[in-house]
Scaffold this motif. Structure first.
Motif, PDB file in Angstrom:
ATOM      1  N   GLY A 276      -2.454  -2.513   1.950  1.00 33.77           N
ATOM      2  CA  GLY A 276      -1.853  -3.378   2.950  1.00 33.77           C
ATOM      3  C   GLY A 276      -2.908  -3.872   3.923  1.00 33.77           C
TER       4      GLY A 276
ATOM      5  N   ARG B   9      -3.274  -3.766   7.017  1.00 32.82           N
ATOM      6  CA  ARG B   9      -3.596  -2.907   8.161  1.00 32.82           C
ATOM      7  C   ARG B   9      -3.963  -1.478   7.730  1.00 32.82           C
TER       8      ARG B   9
ATOM      9  N   ASP C  76       9.649   1.714   5.376  1.00 33.63           N
ATOM     10  CA  ASP C  76      10.170   0.352   5.354  1.00 33.63           C
ATOM     11  C   ASP C  76       9.465  -0.477   4.276  1.00 33.63           C
ATOM     12  N   LYS C  77      10.162  -0.727   3.169  1.00 38.60           N
ATOM     13  CA  LYS C  77       9.554  -1.476   2.065  1.00 38.60           C
ATOM     14  C   LYS C  77       9.436  -2.964   2.351  1.00 38.60           C
ATOM     15  N   SER C  78      10.077  -3.439   3.409  1.00 40.98           N
ATOM     16  CA  SER C  78       9.988  -4.854   3.749  1.00 40.98           C
ATOM     17  C   SER C  78       8.710  -5.165   4.524  1.00 40.98           C
ATOM     18  N   ASN C  79       8.027  -4.119   5.010  1.00 37.09           N
ATOM     19  CA  ASN C  79       6.770  -4.298   5.727  1.00 37.09           C
ATOM     20  C   ASN C  79       5.767  -3.292   5.177  1.00 37.09           C
ATOM     21  N   ARG C  80       4.889  -3.770   4.308  1.00 31.70           N
ATOM     22  CA  ARG C  80       3.941  -2.887   3.626  1.00 31.70           C
ATOM     23  C   ARG C  80       2.531  -3.008   4.194  1.00 31.70           C
ATOM     24  N   ASP C  81       2.411  -3.469   5.422  1.00 33.86           N
ATOM     25  CA  ASP C  81       1.090  -3.678   6.011  1.00 33.86           C
ATOM     26  C   ASP C  81       0.260  -2.403   6.062  1.00 33.86           C
ATOM     27  N   CYS C  82       0.915  -1.254   6.241  1.00 36.29           N
ATOM     28  CA  CYS C  82       0.197   0.020   6.378  1.00 36.29           C
ATOM     29  C   CYS C  82       0.299   0.887   5.129  1.00 36.29           C
TER      30      CYS C  82
END
Length: 227
Positions: free
Chosen positions: A18, A20, A140-146
């Protein structure tokens, strides 16, 4: 080996971190709580089977039973990582101090088919007593930044049993089996085996303390009877 930076980050070509994740790695590496007491950080780890007989065979190196290995995280068994978690080896990527990289060449690699991930974690633990840690993955699979791998569905050794996803073939399972056996032979006691040793020692100490207490009570009873 000649990187001018304090840390190096090596990523497999089938892993897409991701945007970040590097920020997360740097944050953990610089944490005062963790300090310098880590060997390598990554997004996926493998707990090796317990050390058995040299001729033992793995049922599956991703089988969570005592006879197999355990991947973290692994969608196939709905296993997630919510906290920084120690593993025997890391897979897919490695973030470590540049000064520690030469340890990768301290021993001959257990195989050339795969294994720099296995060899690095093994060397750091054996020669520096430094553990390997799997980074937590936000749920949270909708936000994979990390996430350590933002697209695990595309990884050739994907942590998924989804139809059409290429998994690890039987040939690689055999390779991992041989590597596991070699590392154990070289003194790399798996984490689950180390925990079992600690548990056995605690049980033995508790049994010894109980026996000592019984003996003291018996001695006191004999002294009281003699009076």
């Amino acid at each position: 080996l000649q990187a001018p930076t304090s840390y190096v980050w090596v990523v497999d070509d089938d892993v897409l971190p991701g945007p970040r994740f590097l920020e997360c790695l740097m944050h953990v590496a610089g944490s005062k709580l963790l300090g310098r007491k880590f060997g390598v950080l990554g997004g996926t780890g493998w707990l090796l089977p317990t050390a058995g007989n040299p001729g033992d065979e793995l049922v599956d190196y991703r089988d969570p039973s005592i006879k197999g290995g355990l991947f973290l995280p692994d969608d196939r068994y709905n296993l997630s990582v919510s906290l920084l978690t120690e593993a025997d080896v890391l897979c897919g990527q490695w973030f470590t101090r540049t000064a520690l990289v030469p340890l990768l060449f301290r021993e001959r690699p257990p195989t050339f088919a795969t294994g720099e991930d296995l060899a690095l974690s093994h060397a750091l633990r054996k020669y520096k007593q430094l553990p390997s840690y799997v980074m937590p993955t936000p749920p949270d699979k909708s936000n994979r930044d990390c996430w350590g791998n933002a697209e695990p569905e595309t990884q050739t050794t994907a942590n998924s049993a989804a139809p059409g996803v290429q998994g690890t073939g039987t040939a690689m399972v055999a390779v991992r089996n041989r590597v596991w056996a070699q590392l154990v032979t070289r003194g790399s006691l798996p984490l689950r085996s180390r925990l079992q040793v600690q548990l056995d020692r605690r049980e033995a100490a508790a049994a010894e303390a109980a026996a000592q207490e019984v003996e003291e009570v018996a001695d006191a009873a004999r002294e009281g009877g003699g009076e």
